[in-house]
Design an enzyme around this catalytic site. Structure first.
Site, short mmCIF file in Angstrom:
data_model
loop_
_atom_site.label_atom_id
_atom_site.label_comp_id
_atom_site.label_asym_id
_atom_site.label_seq_id
_atom_site.Cartn_x
_atom_site.Cartn_y
_atom_site.Cartn_z
N ALA A 62 0.78 -1.11 -0.02
CA ALA A 62 -0.11 -0.08 0.00
C ALA A 62 0.89 1.16 0.06
O ALA A 62 2.13 1.36 0.53
CB ALA A 62 -0.82 -0.14 1.33
N GLY A 105 0.81 -4.95 1.24
CA GLY A 105 -0.38 -4.91 0.27
C GLY A 105 -0.05 -5.83 -1.08
O GLY A 105 -0.94 -6.12 -1.63
N1 CAA Z 1 4.71 3.15 -0.66
C1 CAA Z 1 5.03 4.46 -1.39
N2 CAA Z 1 6.15 4.41 -1.69
C2 CAA Z 1 7.00 3.61 -2.00
C3 CAA Z 1 6.62 2.18 -1.19
C4 CAA Z 1 5.36 2.39 -0.79
N3 CAA Z 1 4.89 1.05 -0.16
N4 CAA Z 1 7.61 1.58 -1.55
C5 CAA Z 1 8.71 2.18 -2.19
N5 CAA Z 1 8.27 3.42 -2.42
C6 CAA Z 1 9.07 4.23 -3.05
C7 CAA Z 1 10.12 4.85 -2.22
O1 CAA Z 1 9.53 5.82 -1.26
C8 CAA Z 1 11.15 5.45 -3.27
O2 CAA Z 1 10.74 6.51 -3.44
P1 CAA Z 1 11.35 7.97 -3.60
O3 CAA Z 1 12.53 7.56 -4.82
O4 CAA Z 1 10.66 9.15 -3.94
O5 CAA Z 1 12.03 7.97 -2.27
C9 CAA Z 1 10.88 4.42 -4.31
O6 CAA Z 1 9.61 3.76 -4.24
C10 CAA Z 1 12.03 3.55 -4.70
O7 CAA Z 1 12.14 2.93 -3.15
P2 CAA Z 1 13.35 2.67 -2.66
O8 CAA Z 1 14.37 3.53 -2.78
O9 CAA Z 1 13.06 2.11 -1.10
O10 CAA Z 1 13.82 1.08 -3.27
P3 CAA Z 1 14.76 0.05 -2.85
O11 CAA Z 1 15.09 -0.77 -3.72
O12 CAA Z 1 16.11 0.60 -1.81
O13 CAA Z 1 14.04 -0.77 -1.73
C11 CAA Z 1 12.05 -2.09 -1.23
C12 CAA Z 1 12.86 -1.54 -2.37
C13 CAA Z 1 12.77 -2.95 0.03
C14 CAA Z 1 10.78 -2.47 -1.69
C15 CAA Z 1 11.44 -0.87 -0.31
O14 CAA Z 1 11.09 0.32 -1.09
C16 CAA Z 1 10.68 -0.91 0.58
O15 CAA Z 1 10.80 -1.54 1.97
N6 CAA Z 1 9.14 -0.64 0.38
C17 CAA Z 1 8.40 -0.42 1.35
C18 CAA Z 1 7.79 -1.96 1.83
C19 CAA Z 1 6.64 -1.83 2.72
O16 CAA Z 1 7.02 -1.74 3.88
N7 CAA Z 1 5.36 -2.32 2.26
C20 CAA Z 1 4.43 -2.25 2.97
C21 CAA Z 1 3.56 -1.14 2.88
S1 CAA Z 1 2.17 -0.85 4.13
C22 CAA Z 1 0.91 -2.02 3.63
O17 CAA Z 1 1.19 -2.41 2.45
C23 CAA Z 1 -0.32 -1.98 4.32
C24 CAA Z 1 -1.30 -3.12 4.33
O18 CAA Z 1 -1.31 -4.10 4.85
C25 CAA Z 1 -2.24 -3.06 3.20
#
Ligand code: CAA
Length: 257
Positions: A62, A105
């Protein structure tokens, strides 16, 4: 557009397309995806749907930017994530083709599909605990029914990632395919499913899903009744006649009265 739709034969490929946010699911992506699928779901020319992302990421969850400043009133009053229940009601079989990250998500979206096929580099996980929350699109429920309570507790309470191999061994993923042939092979598999009777595919999906909702006794009666009902379809006549005539069945023929 946050989601790209392409039709190949009787298969729809729905591709998440927000690379700058790693295909994070904001509200507009959710609506685009679900409204698109609703349209194809009722189309008799579509027998299967493949949901995919990019090679790097299926979906990073999400959209944290969209959610971060919301409070309880916002989430509760909007019934945030409530619309995903419409996705879960799509009748046409959906295959999640997962390459790269399927987190939060993203993992929940894959689990809302009917079959998950992954590349060797796929990474699954429910990292919400690290954000101070819990899964909110069915993760606690679907992951538990797929991998069992002990593993679901481990994954959700630790927020750790799961490799494609571990996901396969745990029963989350049905098949792993090498990166170079990945999408083509998934589409080929989807095309094969889509040649079968759409009515029978829907009945099979509904009956399997019913097994999660009811007792064995009720589920077996539900299955038998739908089995009986399929004898009122042209596809049952075609399937059984084709077998006896030693030819390949042609399903989904629209009867012109
Ligand atoms: N929401 C919004 N933006 C996101 C995102 C997310 N879930 N995941 C990644 N992005 C964005 C980052 O903020 C970044 O944006 P900027 O360039 O503007 O800073 C861009 O995507 C690239 O991400 P990273 O620089 O972090 O890329 P990476 O290769 O270093 O890492 C990753 C990849 C491990 C997937 C890391 O992005 C990450 O951990 N993302 C979040 C994963 C997460 O926590 N997901 C759960 C979300 S909550 C949810 O889903 C609730 C639910 O149950 C429904």
């Amino acid at each position: 557009m946050n989601v790209l739709f392409e039709q190949i034969g009787r298969v729809i490929i729905a591709k998440l397309n927000r690379p700058s946010s790693l295909n994070a699911l904001n509200s507009s992506t959710m609506y685009e995806l679900i409204e698109g699928l609703k349209k194809y779901d009722t189309n008799p020319d579509i027998g299967c749907i493949v949901l995919t992302g990019s090679e790097r990421v299926f979906c990073a969850g999400a959209d944290i930017k969209e959610m971060s400043q919301k409070n309880f009133n916002d989430m509760f009053n909007e019934d945030y994530f409530g619309y995903w229940e419409v996705f879960a009601k799509v009748k046409t079989p959906i295959i999640a083709a997962v390459s790269g990250y399927a987190l939060g998500g993203g993992c929940e979206l894959a689990m809302m599909c009917d079959i998950i096929i992954a590349t060797e580099n796929a990474v699954f996980g429910q990292p919400e605990i690290k954000l101070g929350v819990i899964p909110g699109i069915g993760g606690t429920q679907r992951l538990t029914s797929l991998v069992g309570k002990a593993k679901a507790m481990d994954l959700i309470l630790s927020g750790r990632n799961l490799s494609a191999q571990e996901a396969f061994a745990s029963g989350l993923v049905s098949k792993i395919i090498a990166e170079q042939h990945f999408l083509n092979e998934v589409i080929q598999y989807a095309q094969e499913l889509a040649t079968y009777s759409k009515t029978a595919l829907i009945a099979a999906k509904e009956t399997i899903n019913q097994s999660l909702e009811c007792s064995l006794k009720d589920g077996i009666v539900f299955e038998r009744r739908l089995f009986h009902a399929l004898f009122n379809t042209d596809d049952q006549k075609e399937g059984m006649t084709a077998f006896l005539e030693k030819r390949t069945a042609t399903f989904n023929q629209q009867k012109t009265a």
